[in-house]
Write a protein that holds these residues in place. Structure first.
Motif, PDB file in Angstrom:
ATOM      1  N   MET A   1      -6.733 -41.735  47.186  1.00  0.00           N
ATOM      2  CA  MET A   1      -6.665 -41.831  45.567  1.00  0.00           C
ATOM      3  C   MET A   1      -5.645 -41.169  44.936  1.00  0.00           C
ATOM      4  SD  MET A   1      -8.618 -44.704  44.976  1.00  0.00           S
ATOM      5  CE  MET A   1      -9.303 -44.771  43.582  1.00  0.00           C
ATOM      6  N   ASN A   2      -5.123 -41.401  43.944  1.00  0.00           N
ATOM      7  CA  ASN A   2      -4.328 -40.650  43.116  1.00  0.00           C
ATOM      8  C   ASN A   2      -4.169 -41.333  41.971  1.00  0.00           C
ATOM      9  OD1 ASN A   2      -2.526 -39.078  41.843  1.00  0.00           O
ATOM     10  ND2 ASN A   2      -0.850 -39.142  43.494  1.00  0.00           N
ATOM     11  N   PHE A   3      -4.738 -40.435  40.910  1.00  0.00           N
ATOM     12  CA  PHE A   3      -4.468 -41.244  39.408  1.00  0.00           C
ATOM     13  C   PHE A   3      -3.378 -40.722  38.791  1.00  0.00           C
ATOM     14  CE2 PHE A   3      -8.973 -42.167  40.895  1.00  0.00           C
ATOM     15  CZ  PHE A   3      -9.021 -43.459  40.518  1.00  0.00           C
ATOM     16  N   LYS A   4      -2.484 -39.931  39.505  1.00  0.00           N
ATOM     17  CA  LYS A   4      -1.356 -39.266  38.503  1.00  0.00           C
ATOM     18  C   LYS A   4      -0.155 -40.261  38.400  1.00  0.00           C
ATOM     19  CE  LYS A   4      -1.045 -35.518  40.263  1.00  0.00           C
ATOM     20  NZ  LYS A   4      -0.769 -34.071  40.641  1.00  0.00           N
ATOM     21  N   LEU A   5       0.404 -40.300  37.417  1.00  0.00           N
ATOM     22  CA  LEU A   5       1.763 -40.974  37.419  1.00  0.00           C
ATOM     23  C   LEU A   5       2.841 -40.135  38.097  1.00  0.00           C
ATOM     24  CD1 LEU A   5       1.749 -42.376  33.682  1.00  0.00           C
ATOM     25  CD2 LEU A   5       1.073 -43.381  35.644  1.00  0.00           C
ATOM     26  N   THR A   6       3.693 -40.724  38.676  1.00  0.00           N
ATOM     27  CA  THR A   6       4.804 -39.967  39.128  1.00  0.00           C
ATOM     28  C   THR A   6       5.809 -39.252  38.115  1.00  0.00           C
ATOM     29  OG1 THR A   6       6.481 -41.731  39.196  1.00  0.00           O
ATOM     30  CG2 THR A   6       5.037 -41.636  41.268  1.00  0.00           C
ATOM     31  N   ASP A   7       6.338 -38.338  38.306  1.00  0.00           N
ATOM     32  CA  ASP A   7       7.317 -37.853  37.296  1.00  0.00           C
ATOM     33  C   ASP A   7       8.101 -38.783  36.868  1.00  0.00           C
ATOM     34  OD1 ASP A   7       6.265 -35.355  38.021  1.00  0.00           O
ATOM     35  OD2 ASP A   7       7.691 -34.384  39.281  1.00  0.00           O
ATOM     36  N   MET A   8       8.858 -39.541  37.652  1.00  0.00           N
ATOM     37  CA  MET A   8       9.755 -40.793  37.069  1.00  0.00           C
ATOM     38  C   MET A   8       8.894 -41.647  36.126  1.00  0.00           C
ATOM     39  SD  MET A   8      12.524 -40.673  37.970  1.00  0.00           S
ATOM     40  CE  MET A   8      13.417 -42.153  37.388  1.00  0.00           C
ATOM     41  N   GLN A   9       7.780 -41.959  36.613  1.00  0.00           N
ATOM     42  CA  GLN A   9       6.909 -42.829  35.576  1.00  0.00           C
ATOM     43  C   GLN A   9       6.485 -42.060  34.665  1.00  0.00           C
ATOM     44  OE1 GLN A   9       3.679 -43.511  38.341  1.00  0.00           O
ATOM     45  NE2 GLN A   9       4.599 -45.605  39.061  1.00  0.00           N
ATOM     46  N   LYS A  10       6.569 -40.767  34.496  1.00  0.00           N
ATOM     47  CA  LYS A  10       6.202 -40.023  33.197  1.00  0.00           C
ATOM     48  C   LYS A  10       7.314 -39.890  32.160  1.00  0.00           C
ATOM     49  CE  LYS A  10       2.709 -36.932  34.934  1.00  0.00           C
ATOM     50  NZ  LYS A  10       2.636 -35.574  35.477  1.00  0.00           N
ATOM     51  N   LEU A  11       8.583 -39.887  33.039  1.00  0.00           N
ATOM     52  CA  LEU A  11       9.739 -39.480  32.316  1.00  0.00           C
ATOM     53  C   LEU A  11      10.062 -40.942  31.390  1.00  0.00           C
ATOM     54  CD1 LEU A  11      12.233 -37.892  31.429  1.00  0.00           C
ATOM     55  CD2 LEU A  11      13.208 -38.792  33.528  1.00  0.00           C
ATOM     56  N   PHE A  12       9.792 -42.068  32.282  1.00  0.00           N
ATOM     57  CA  PHE A  12      10.156 -43.368  31.841  1.00  0.00           C
ATOM     58  C   PHE A  12       9.062 -43.750  30.579  1.00  0.00           C
ATOM     59  CE2 PHE A  12       9.173 -48.000  32.390  1.00  0.00           C
ATOM     60  CZ  PHE A  12      10.343 -48.435  31.854  1.00  0.00           C
ATOM     61  N   GLN A  13       7.627 -43.408  30.702  1.00  0.00           N
ATOM     62  CA  GLN A  13       7.035 -43.730  29.555  1.00  0.00           C
ATOM     63  C   GLN A  13       7.484 -42.804  28.454  1.00  0.00           C
ATOM     64  OE1 GLN A  13       2.848 -41.734  30.286  1.00  0.00           O
ATOM     65  NE2 GLN A  13       2.030 -43.439  29.455  1.00  0.00           N
ATOM     66  N   LYS A  14       7.744 -41.546  28.564  1.00  0.00           N
ATOM     67  CA  LYS A  14       8.270 -40.635  27.309  1.00  0.00           C
ATOM     68  C   LYS A  14       9.493 -41.340  26.620  1.00  0.00           C
ATOM     69  CE  LYS A  14       9.273 -35.917  26.425  1.00  0.00           C
ATOM     70  NZ  LYS A  14      10.923 -36.002  26.385  1.00  0.00           N
ATOM     71  N   THR A  15      10.382 -41.752  27.514  1.00  0.00           N
ATOM     72  CA  THR A  15      11.528 -42.393  26.977  1.00  0.00           C
ATOM     73  C   THR A  15      11.219 -43.820  26.136  1.00  0.00           C
ATOM     74  OG1 THR A  15      12.669 -41.783  29.179  1.00  0.00           O
ATOM     75  CG2 THR A  15      14.027 -43.356  27.724  1.00  0.00           C
ATOM     76  N   ILE A  16      10.389 -44.568  26.851  1.00  0.00           N
ATOM     77  CA  ILE A  16       9.952 -45.690  26.078  1.00  0.00           C
ATOM     78  C   ILE A  16       9.428 -45.577  24.866  1.00  0.00           C
ATOM     79  CG2 ILE A  16       8.802 -48.160  26.321  1.00  0.00           C
ATOM     80  CD1 ILE A  16      10.754 -47.879  28.550  1.00  0.00           C
ATOM     81  N   ARG A  17       8.604 -44.457  24.889  1.00  0.00           N
ATOM     82  CA  ARG A  17       7.503 -44.259  23.664  1.00  0.00           C
ATOM     83  C   ARG A  17       8.543 -43.785  22.558  1.00  0.00           C
ATOM     84  NH1 ARG A  17       2.357 -40.953  24.610  1.00  0.00           N
ATOM     85  NH2 ARG A  17       1.774 -42.494  25.834  1.00  0.00           N
ATOM     86  N   GLU A  18       9.490 -42.992  22.663  1.00  0.00           N
ATOM     87  CA  GLU A  18      10.380 -42.302  21.760  1.00  0.00           C
ATOM     88  C   GLU A  18      11.334 -43.675  21.363  1.00  0.00           C
ATOM     89  OE1 GLU A  18      10.747 -38.145  23.668  1.00  0.00           O
ATOM     90  OE2 GLU A  18      12.556 -39.268  23.836  1.00  0.00           O
ATOM     91  N   PHE A  19      11.581 -44.395  22.089  1.00  0.00           N
ATOM     92  CA  PHE A  19      12.395 -45.583  21.733  1.00  0.00           C
ATOM     93  C   PHE A  19      11.321 -46.625  20.987  1.00  0.00           C
ATOM     94  CE2 PHE A  19      13.378 -50.242  22.336  1.00  0.00           C
ATOM     95  CZ  PHE A  19      14.712 -50.279  21.698  1.00  0.00           C
ATOM     96  N   CYS A  20      10.332 -46.655  21.149  1.00  0.00           N
ATOM     97  CA  CYS A  20       9.393 -47.623  20.657  1.00  0.00           C
ATOM     98  C   CYS A  20       8.988 -47.070  18.933  1.00  0.00           C
ATOM     99  CB  CYS A  20       8.245 -47.978  21.027  1.00  0.00           C
ATOM    100  SG  CYS A  20       8.287 -48.914  22.478  1.00  0.00           S
ATOM    101  N   GLU A  21       8.974 -45.765  18.885  1.00  0.00           N
ATOM    102  CA  GLU A  21       8.521 -45.014  17.789  1.00  0.00           C
ATOM    103  C   GLU A  21       9.923 -45.115  16.772  1.00  0.00           C
ATOM    104  OE1 GLU A  21       6.397 -42.842  16.206  1.00  0.00           O
ATOM    105  OE2 GLU A  21       4.893 -42.723  17.818  1.00  0.00           O
ATOM    106  N   LYS A  22      10.924 -45.065  17.474  1.00  0.00           N
ATOM    107  CA  LYS A  22      12.142 -45.289  16.513  1.00  0.00           C
ATOM    108  C   LYS A  22      12.721 -46.748  16.146  1.00  0.00           C
ATOM    109  CE  LYS A  22      17.177 -43.536  16.782  1.00  0.00           C
ATOM    110  NZ  LYS A  22      17.691 -44.210  17.562  1.00  0.00           N
TER     111      LYS A  22
END
Lengths: 379, 399, 266
Positions: A1-22
């Protein structure tokens, strides 16, 4: 089991979140109040690859995994349910369906064009008299020479009026119930295809919901999507994916309710202290957080299974059922935390509440999810 | 118009039964845990206070009161015996005594009812079998005619009051198939004495709650009963048995209301005294809101329960329809054990680790009330009844 | 024999609280009960009637319409008929006015043999109405009565409680007896059949007009005492509870008493 997002997924999440905020946060109230459709936003999303997320890059998509797709939907829906739904319908039910079931020709013909955010793909299943009970569809398609002739009415079709192409489910063998249904790609300007009125909805008001009419609508023979009479399997498979996606939408909206509630509970003072100091409020928020997280885990599990090529239908239904119902509770409680302010349009929590109700109904009601789950349990 | 008041004799009766419970029942409750059989002195005490013949025709030694009065009695008994064992004995005798009174033969009534009222004999109910509960139409026990008698073969299981009937005398109102091919329309109801009856072999199980009333079953092998033990007409048993069940369900609603109300009172006393983080835990909203929510539900439940019994009574007087009775009863019984259990569960939660010990009175109610989501028609069946009445019989899922 | 019992409906003082500001009883939500002393008086009176084998027991109260339930209780435990004296005119009666009013009612009922009362009521605790009523009726009285025996010739043998035992008195009717139950007394709780019978017994309600008599002696106007102020005496000193085994506790108690010179060592 692994509940962690991959580095790519994390980066993706961050990018989208910033996009959505803006890009989304400043206009989400307007989208709801004015039933405003931000074409510009979708073009920007198209450039970012958000309009063909799971479509491979060779067809113009972003080619990301399903878990990442869920992450994107959660982020978008956290700020705007209407945009979340529009993106979800286009990605899963539209281009996703064409990619999964289409021929190489169909993929090449349509996918690059419809992953830009300039135009949308809609899926038309529901009819005035056929909702959960897909077997009772009344729209028909008859092969006459080189053309399929479609007749019937479709109802509650997301993005139906702005879609460049619509995938239409129709009966090709009336004697066979679900085993006589096929899917067809209908282009916008096909003679005999007409868009009716748009629905005036409780929530997700910025997403468009249309009635579609087909009167002797002639579609080229090659526009059949998938095998003749076996469209039900394809559409059910697509709906399974859609269920996970609606689960992700629910999680996004619930997260909005949760984050806004925490912020408000810290600021609002009553009886000489922030209301967040009262257990009654604390417990509501603790429940919201716990349930939101549980729902997110269910959603990610279903997407993960799909990524692994494993069966995920039951898990998708569970994710949608639990996530949509918990989001309903969470948004209701958020209104309660906000008190009178929760009940007015000035604050977004009432919008979350209205938006998320859709998630208990669209792409298979909670009741249907329970039936599916029970069936998969061998009942 | 609505009048929520009890009449004068009911008010006087409540005052009196409260005192009776405090002075004569409460001291006896301690020995009830683990008893597995209702002590004879408890039955005698109920009889001496004339509780066992409340709703029975005075001609057979009863008092002929309405069933709402029986509701008052059972509510007060439940407040006193939180384990619900005594209330169960009372409600079973009341409900099936009433069925005997209404449908039994003159001979049977004269023979059985006065003894039941004096606490010399038990009257119970036996429909359930090892493999059938809600689905009565599938039962295996059969009754057939043999000359001037009936012969019964089969078995009954999960029946309350078996040991009491075997030891002290009495029997069970029993349902069996007479014309099997007719399903529920081929069932007959009759009185089956258990004590010293050749062909009856009792077995026992241990319930998790209401420990002072026995639970068990009995094998029935070629048991003969006289014709006058038939209750109502042949093949009409299925319908008659429901009249008893409805009364029992109404009474159970008030058992739940009574036990939960008492548990809440215990809880109130506790949260006023118990301190955590420097103040009584009753000062925390986490506790207060639960208390308020449970209080509202238990009061609503009490109203539903009395309304159900009142409606039952109205029907007896020809002033309410079958629809109204079935609906009122099923609504009350569908929520009663669930709401009561939730309330008691939280009262236990408030008491922390003590709440989980056998010293805590409320855990008896927790175990006792739990039985009623199953007994006398499960919560699920209650919902089926409600839906049936709302949608019509043609919508019954199992038809 | 014609026997009469005078009773009072009182708030159940085991459940009553006192308002810390006004020092009056908070009656909201407190159940009303038949004064337990009176309960004993009714039970004893019914027992005497049954012993004699003839006669009747009439029960009387003065009070608001709600006092009916106290009388119903008396009928359920065996009284034969009841009179409720109820009128706004009687409001504010002190013990004297109450006794006068009751005496009027008893006179109106006609010849009688014995009047029973509770020694006192648990709300006011005055113990005055019984003796004042005997005075108004002009008959002898015995107070603190625990037990009454009656023989064939209607001679009464009375056990009167005293601080150190009983006085045994012999007397005869007419007489008023104020009863004080023994510590072991448990009120009888009537079963439903008795309640149903009670509903069928005669029940009269008399207002001031029906009652007759001197109206200036009723209610507040006829009262010699009036409540000006109610207050709780301030608590004095402090209380210490001695805990521990009997012997040990007794020794501690002894030490304290010695220290305060309440005891002297021999």
């Amino acid at each position: 089991m692994n509940f962690k997002l991959t580095d790519m997924q994390k980066l993706f999440q961050k990018t989208i979140r910033e996009f959505c905020e803006k890009e989304i946060k400043p206009i989400s109230a307007k989208i709801d109040k004015e039933e405003y459709f931000p074409w510009d936003l979708y073009r920007k999303m198209g450039k970012m690859g958000l309009m063909g997320m799971t479509v491979p890059q060779k067809y113009g998509g972003a080619g990301i995994d399903k878990v990442s797709y869920m992450i994107a939907l959660e982020e978008i829906s956290r700020y705007c349910g209407s945009t979340g739904l529009t993106v979800e319908a286009h990605n899963t039910l539209g281009v996703g369906y064409i990619y999964e079931r289409g021929t190489e020709e169909q993929r090449k013909k349509y996918l690059p064009k419809y992953t830009t955010g300039e135009a949308f793909v809609a899926l038309a299943i529901t009819e005035p008299n056929a909702g959960s009970d897909v077997a009772s569809l009344q729209t028909t398609a008859v092969l006459e020479g080189n053309e399929w002739v479609l007749n019937g009415t479709k109802q509650f079709i997301t993005s139906g009026d702005i879609a460049g192409i619509t995938i239409v489910m129709a009966k090709t063998d009336k004697t066979k119930g679900v085993k006589g249904i096929s899917a067809f790609i209908v282009e916008k300007d096909t003679p005999g295809f007409k868009v009716g009125q748009l629905e005036d909805k409780l929530g997700v008001r910025g997403s468009r919901t249309a009635q579609l009419f087909f009167e002797d609508c002639q579609v080229p023979k090659e526009n059949i999507l998938g095998e003749k009479d076996l469209g039900f399997i394809g559409v059910m498979n697509t709906l399974d994916r859609g269920r996970t996606a609606v689960g992700a939408m629910s999680v996004g909206i619930a997260r909005g309710a949760l984050e806004d509630s925490i912020e408000y509970a810290k600021q609002r003072e009553q009886f000489g202290r922030p209301i967040g100091k009262f257990q009654a409020i604390q417990w509501k928020i603790a429940d919201m957080a716990t349930e939101t997280d549980a729902a997110r885990l269910l959603v990610h599990r279903a997407a993960f299974l799909e990524d692994q090529g494993l069966p995920f239908s039951k898990e998708a239904s569970m994710a949608k059922l639990f996530a949509s119902e918990m989001a309903m509770r969470a948004t209701r409680n958020a209104i309660q935390v906000f008190g009178g302010y929760g009940y007015i349009r000035e604050y977004p929590v009432e919008r979350y509440f209205r938006d998320v109700k859709l998630c208990e109904i669209g792409e298979g009601t909670s009741e249907v999810q329970r039936i599916i789950i029970a069936k998969q349990l061998g009942l | 118009m609505v009048d929520y008041r009890f009449n004068e004799e009911q008010e006087l009766f409540r005052e009196s039964i409260k005192e009776f419970c405090a002075s004569e029942i409460a001291p006896k409750t301690e020995k009830l845990e683990g008893a597995r059989q209702m002590p004879e002195d408890v039955i005698k005490a109920l009889a001496n206070f004339e509780l066992l013949g409340l709703v029975i025709d005075p001609e057979y030694g009863g008092l002929g009161t309405d069933v709402v009065t029986a509701g008052i009695a059972v509510e007060e008994l439940a407040r006193t015996d939180l384990s619900c064992a005594i209330p169960v004995l009372f409600l079973v005798e009341t409900s099936w005594g009433h069925v005997l009174d209404k449908y039994g033969t003159e001979e049977a009534k004269k023979e059985i009812l006065p003894k039941m009222i004096k606490g010399e004999q038990i009257v119970g109910i036996a429909t359930t079998e090892s493999d059938i509960g809600s689905d009565l139409g599938s039962m295996k026990t059969k009754i057939s005619k043999k000359g001037n008698k009936y012969v019964i073969n089969g078995e009954k299981m999960y029946i309350s009051g078996v040991a009491e009937a075997v030891e002290y005398g009495g029997g069970h109102v029993t349902l069996a198939k007479m014309t099997p091919e007719k399903g529920t329309r081929g069932m007959s109801l009759f009185y089956l004495p258990l004590k010293d009856t050749p062909g009856i072999t009792p077995t026992y199980v241990e319930d998790i709650g209401r420990e002072a009333i026995s639970c068990g079953g009995f094998d029935i092998k070629n048991v003969e009963i006289p014709k006058h033990y038939l209750i109502g007409e042949e093949n009409k048993g299925f319908y008659i048995v429901h009249e008893g069940y409805e009364l029992a369900r109404g009474l159970i609603s008030l058992v739940c209301a009574g036990a939960a109300a008492k548990a809440l009172e215990n809880g109130i006393a506790y949260i006023k005294e118990r301190k955590a983080f420097g103040r009584p835990i009753g000062k925390y909203e986490g506790i207060q809101f639960k208390l308020a929510e449970h209080h509202v539900r238990i009061q609503a439940l009490r109203d539903l329960g009395y309304k159900a019994l009142w409606t039952y009574n109205q029907e007896m007087q020809g002033k309410a329809s079958r629809f109204e009775v079935s609906m009122a009863i099923a609504m009350a019984k569908s929520v009663a054990p669930i709401w009561a259990f939730d309330a008691i569960n939280d009262v236990m939660q408030w008491q922390g680790a003590f709440g989980y010990t056998k010293e805590c009175e409320d855990q008896k109610a927790w175990r006792g009330v739990r039985s009623f989501t199953l007994a006398e028609g499960s919560s699920e069946i209650m919902k089926l009844i409600i839906a049936r009445e709302l949608l019509g019989k043609e919508f019954l899922a199992y038809r | 024999m014609k026997l009469i019992v005078c009773v009072k409906q009182v708030p159940d003082t085991t459940e009553v609280k006192v308002d810390p500001k006004t020092h009056t009883l908070i009656r909201d939500g407190v159940p009303s009960i038949l004064n337990p002393y009176d309960h004993y008086a009714v039970e004893e009176c019914v027992r005497i009637k049954e012993k004699i084998g003839e006669g009747s027991v009439t029960v009387i109260t003065m009070g608001p319409p709600q006092a009916r339930s106290a009388l119903m209780r008396c009928l359920a435990i065996g009284a034969d008929d009841a009179v409720l004296i109820s009128d706004k005119v009687f409001a504010g009666s002190d013990t004297f006015a109450t006794a006068y009013t009751l005496s009027q009612a008893i006179r109106k009922l006609g010849p009688f043999d014995m009047v029973f009362c509770g020694q006192q009521a648990i709300d006011g605790d005055t113990a005055q109405v019984g003796p004042e009523l005997a005075q108004q009726l002009g008959i002898p009285q015995v107070t603190y009565v625990e037990k009454i025996e009656i023989d064939d010739k209607h001679k009464l043998t009375i056990h009167k409680q005293t601080e150190d035992g009983y006085h045994i008195l012999e007397t005869k009717a007419p007489i008023l007896l104020a009863l004080l139950p023994p510590a072991s007394f448990q009120p009888e709780h009537p079963p439903m059949s008795s309640i149903l019978k009670a509903k069928k017994k005669p029940f009269n309600v008399w207002d001031a007009k029906v009652l007759g008599g001197d109206e200036s002696k009723f209610g507040l106007e006829g009262s010699f005492t009036q409540v000006i102020k109610t207050y709780s005496p301030p608590s004095r000193g402090k209380c210490e509870i001695i805990e521990g085994e009997d012997k040990e506790a007794a020794k501690k108690l002894g030490d304290i008493l010695l220290k305060h010179e309440a005891l002297t060592k021999r």
